[in-house]
Write a protein that holds these residues in place. Structure first.
Motif, PDB file in Angstrom:
ATOM      1  N   ASP A   1      -4.993  14.852 -19.662  1.00  0.00           N
ATOM      2  CA  ASP A   1      -6.018  14.023 -19.612  1.00  0.00           C
ATOM      3  C   ASP A   1      -7.323  14.360 -18.758  1.00  0.00           C
ATOM      4  N   TYR A   2      -8.533  14.145 -19.187  1.00  0.00           N
ATOM      5  CA  TYR A   2      -9.731  14.540 -18.567  1.00  0.00           C
ATOM      6  C   TYR A   2     -10.492  13.404 -17.860  1.00  0.00           C
ATOM      7  N   PHE A   3     -10.806  13.863 -16.668  1.00  0.00           N
ATOM      8  CA  PHE A   3     -11.571  13.089 -15.668  1.00  0.00           C
ATOM      9  C   PHE A   3     -13.012  13.697 -15.450  1.00  0.00           C
ATOM     10  N   LEU A   4     -14.122  12.695 -15.822  1.00  0.00           N
ATOM     11  CA  LEU A   4     -15.346  13.225 -15.820  1.00  0.00           C
ATOM     12  C   LEU A   4     -16.216  12.463 -14.773  1.00  0.00           C
ATOM     13  N   LEU A   5     -16.478  12.976 -13.664  1.00  0.00           N
ATOM     14  CA  LEU A   5     -17.139  12.266 -12.671  1.00  0.00           C
ATOM     15  C   LEU A   5     -18.980  12.216 -12.970  1.00  0.00           C
ATOM     16  N   GLY A   6     -19.395  10.831 -13.265  1.00  0.00           N
ATOM     17  CA  GLY A   6     -20.613  10.932 -13.533  1.00  0.00           C
ATOM     18  C   GLY A   6     -21.667  10.610 -12.155  1.00  0.00           C
ATOM     19  N   LYS A   7     -21.061  10.065 -11.112  1.00  0.00           N
ATOM     20  CA  LYS A   7     -21.795   9.932  -9.945  1.00  0.00           C
ATOM     21  C   LYS A   7     -21.603  11.067  -9.245  1.00  0.00           C
ATOM     22  N   GLY A   8     -22.389  12.302  -9.541  1.00  0.00           N
ATOM     23  CA  GLY A   8     -21.763  13.533  -8.849  1.00  0.00           C
ATOM     24  C   GLY A   8     -22.067  13.556  -7.241  1.00  0.00           C
ATOM     25  N   HIS A   9     -22.763  12.527  -6.767  1.00  0.00           N
ATOM     26  CA  HIS A   9     -23.036  12.663  -5.347  1.00  0.00           C
ATOM     27  C   HIS A   9     -21.413  12.296  -4.591  1.00  0.00           C
ATOM     28  N   ALA A  10     -20.634  11.576  -5.210  1.00  0.00           N
ATOM     29  CA  ALA A  10     -19.411  11.260  -4.730  1.00  0.00           C
ATOM     30  C   ALA A  10     -18.420  12.713  -5.185  1.00  0.00           C
ATOM     31  N   ALA A  11     -18.942  13.932  -5.335  1.00  0.00           N
ATOM     32  CA  ALA A  11     -18.151  14.946  -5.246  1.00  0.00           C
ATOM     33  C   ALA A  11     -17.063  14.970  -4.550  1.00  0.00           C
ATOM     34  N   SER A  12     -17.221  14.900  -3.213  1.00  0.00           N
ATOM     35  CA  SER A  12     -16.257  14.777  -2.145  1.00  0.00           C
ATOM     36  C   SER A  12     -14.914  14.120  -2.433  1.00  0.00           C
ATOM     37  N   ALA A  13     -15.258  12.855  -2.978  1.00  0.00           N
ATOM     38  CA  ALA A  13     -13.958  11.999  -3.213  1.00  0.00           C
ATOM     39  C   ALA A  13     -13.096  12.830  -4.246  1.00  0.00           C
ATOM     40  N   LEU A  14     -13.821  13.170  -5.126  1.00  0.00           N
ATOM     41  CA  LEU A  14     -13.106  14.027  -6.262  1.00  0.00           C
ATOM     42  C   LEU A  14     -12.284  15.263  -5.632  1.00  0.00           C
ATOM     43  N   TYR A  15     -13.093  15.824  -4.778  1.00  0.00           N
ATOM     44  CA  TYR A  15     -12.514  17.094  -4.538  1.00  0.00           C
ATOM     45  C   TYR A  15     -11.370  16.702  -3.551  1.00  0.00           C
ATOM     46  N   THR A  16     -11.740  15.789  -2.677  1.00  0.00           N
ATOM     47  CA  THR A  16     -10.146  15.527  -1.713  1.00  0.00           C
ATOM     48  C   THR A  16      -9.152  14.911  -2.512  1.00  0.00           C
ATOM     49  N   SER A  17      -9.371  14.038  -3.564  1.00  0.00           N
ATOM     50  CA  SER A  17      -8.324  13.645  -4.454  1.00  0.00           C
ATOM     51  C   SER A  17      -7.610  14.829  -5.096  1.00  0.00           C
TER      52      SER A  17
ATOM     53  N   GLN B   1      -8.935  15.994 -33.885  1.00  0.00           N
ATOM     54  CA  GLN B   1      -7.919  16.889 -33.843  1.00  0.00           C
ATOM     55  C   GLN B   1      -6.626  16.230 -34.030  1.00  0.00           C
ATOM     56  N   GLY B   2      -6.607  14.882 -34.000  1.00  0.00           N
ATOM     57  CA  GLY B   2      -5.153  13.949 -33.793  1.00  0.00           C
ATOM     58  C   GLY B   2      -4.450  14.473 -32.381  1.00  0.00           C
ATOM     59  N   ALA B   3      -5.233  14.823 -31.445  1.00  0.00           N
ATOM     60  CA  ALA B   3      -4.619  15.160 -30.091  1.00  0.00           C
ATOM     61  C   ALA B   3      -4.559  13.949 -29.402  1.00  0.00           C
ATOM     62  N   ASN B   4      -3.580  13.834 -28.171  1.00  0.00           N
ATOM     63  CA  ASN B   4      -3.306  12.803 -27.537  1.00  0.00           C
ATOM     64  C   ASN B   4      -3.967  12.616 -26.072  1.00  0.00           C
ATOM     65  N   ASN B   5      -4.875  13.417 -26.067  1.00  0.00           N
ATOM     66  CA  ASN B   5      -5.780  13.537 -24.595  1.00  0.00           C
ATOM     67  C   ASN B   5      -6.299  12.118 -24.427  1.00  0.00           C
ATOM     68  N   HIS B   6      -6.413  11.611 -23.214  1.00  0.00           N
ATOM     69  CA  HIS B   6      -7.435  10.482 -22.968  1.00  0.00           C
ATOM     70  C   HIS B   6      -8.487  11.020 -21.823  1.00  0.00           C
ATOM     71  N   PHE B   7      -9.823  10.372 -21.877  1.00  0.00           N
ATOM     72  CA  PHE B   7     -10.927  10.721 -21.190  1.00  0.00           C
ATOM     73  C   PHE B   7     -11.145   9.500 -20.225  1.00  0.00           C
ATOM     74  N   TYR B   8     -11.308   9.770 -19.111  1.00  0.00           N
ATOM     75  CA  TYR B   8     -11.877   8.742 -18.302  1.00  0.00           C
ATOM     76  C   TYR B   8     -13.130   9.282 -17.328  1.00  0.00           C
ATOM     77  N   VAL B   9     -14.290   8.316 -17.428  1.00  0.00           N
ATOM     78  CA  VAL B   9     -15.390   8.619 -16.885  1.00  0.00           C
ATOM     79  C   VAL B   9     -15.750   7.666 -15.825  1.00  0.00           C
ATOM     80  N   LEU B  10     -16.055   8.185 -14.691  1.00  0.00           N
ATOM     81  CA  LEU B  10     -16.447   7.360 -13.551  1.00  0.00           C
ATOM     82  C   LEU B  10     -17.943   7.311 -13.384  1.00  0.00           C
ATOM     83  N   MET B  11     -18.537   6.085 -13.251  1.00  0.00           N
ATOM     84  CA  MET B  11     -20.046   6.116 -13.168  1.00  0.00           C
ATOM     85  C   MET B  11     -20.369   5.083 -12.078  1.00  0.00           C
ATOM     86  N   GLY B  12     -21.468   5.357 -11.352  1.00  0.00           N
ATOM     87  CA  GLY B  12     -21.881   4.431 -10.358  1.00  0.00           C
ATOM     88  C   GLY B  12     -22.860   3.171 -11.066  1.00  0.00           C
ATOM     89  N   ASP B  13     -22.870   1.970 -10.388  1.00  0.00           N
ATOM     90  CA  ASP B  13     -23.825   1.197 -11.038  1.00  0.00           C
ATOM     91  C   ASP B  13     -25.249   1.455 -11.033  1.00  0.00           C
TER      92      ASP B  13
END
Length: 266
Positions: A56-72, A130-142
């Protein structure tokens, strides 16, 4: 178990910010539980094969929170935790906003905000065709959803009935220059997404059980899903919570030690 992981990630974020002098700590702390729910309970991931075609794919919209993604990602096993202390240094893969040489597990660059949802809609449509089963999650700030590109992507995703796409709004009510609802007319936020053709849910963004339940339910809904997660900027450290100074402030060593104590880790 996952509550302990969230606490460990929060303490590491404080420590990395102190040692590397990198900002945006408050924005990182607000989304830790969302990332924990995704990476420990919901997403199909392969830390030893980060480009696995069935991930599955995670895309970080609020890029200034990159450290939270790196640490996770570090705690999830994509790379050593010690590598996080390269954050923000010249030539490092751990840029303040993820760049093209970002570490394993980071799916996209994220400099200017408001583009992750557009990118994810195209990727999700490709996999759907393609009929693939991947899910996509996007995190955005308000604050990020001030951007018009977000709403163009929202219309496109609904038009294509992208049932493999979930948008999560980290609704901490603060952005760099003030209170989000004073800057833009955001509420009623769920109704806005619903009017754009999305199935919507609203949860406590720090309730791990509620987050996991909502994210699991989203998998069986036959249209794109938006989860509005009510969060607190600086969550977990009392003297940082709802204090917008922590959008840019760097904690002292004493404050990191205080945070560790409040998080129940000492």
């Amino acid at each position: 178990m996952t509550h302990l992981i969230s606490a460990q990630i929060r303490h590491t974020l404080c420590d990395v910010s102190n040692k590397t002098k990198t900002p945006h700590l408050g924005s990182c702390l607000s989304c830790v539980d969302i990332l924990t729910a995704l990476y420990w309970n919901v997403m199909n991931i392969y830390p030893d094969q980060p480009m696995h075609p069935e991930r599955d794919y995670f895309l970080l919209g609020k890029g200034h929170a990159a450290s939270a993604l790196y640490t996770s990602l570090a705690y999830r096993g994509f790379f050593p935790i010690e590598d996080l202390y390269q954050h923000g240094s010249t030539g490092s893969r751990f840029e303040e906003h993820p760049g093209i040489h970002a570490p394993d597990g980071v799916e996209t660059v994220s400099g200017s905000l408001g583009h992750a949802l557009s990118l994810a809609t195209g990727m999700a449509l490709s996999k759907q065709l393609q009929g693939a089963n991947n899910h996509f999650y996007v995190l955005m700030g308000d604050g990020e959803i001030n951007e018009g590109t977000v709403w163009e992507a929202a219309m496109f995703a609904a038009g294509k009935r992208l049932s493999n796409l979930v948008a999560i709004v980290d609704f901490n009510k603060l952005q760099g220059t003030g209170e989000s609802t004073d800057i833009m007319h955001l509420e009623p936020l769920e109704e806005k997404w619903r009017a754009f053709g999305w199935h919507t849910m609203r949860v406590d963004g720090h309730d791990l059980s509620a987050l996991v339940q909502a994210l699991e339910a989203a998998k069986s809904i036959q249209q794109p899903v938006c989860i509005v997660a009510d969060t607190v900027k600086g969550k977990g450290v009392s003297f940082m919570e709802n204090d917008n100074n922590w959008h840019y402030r760097i904690p002292t060593e004493e404050e990191v030690a205080h945070a560790k104590q409040e998080l129940g880790l000492s």
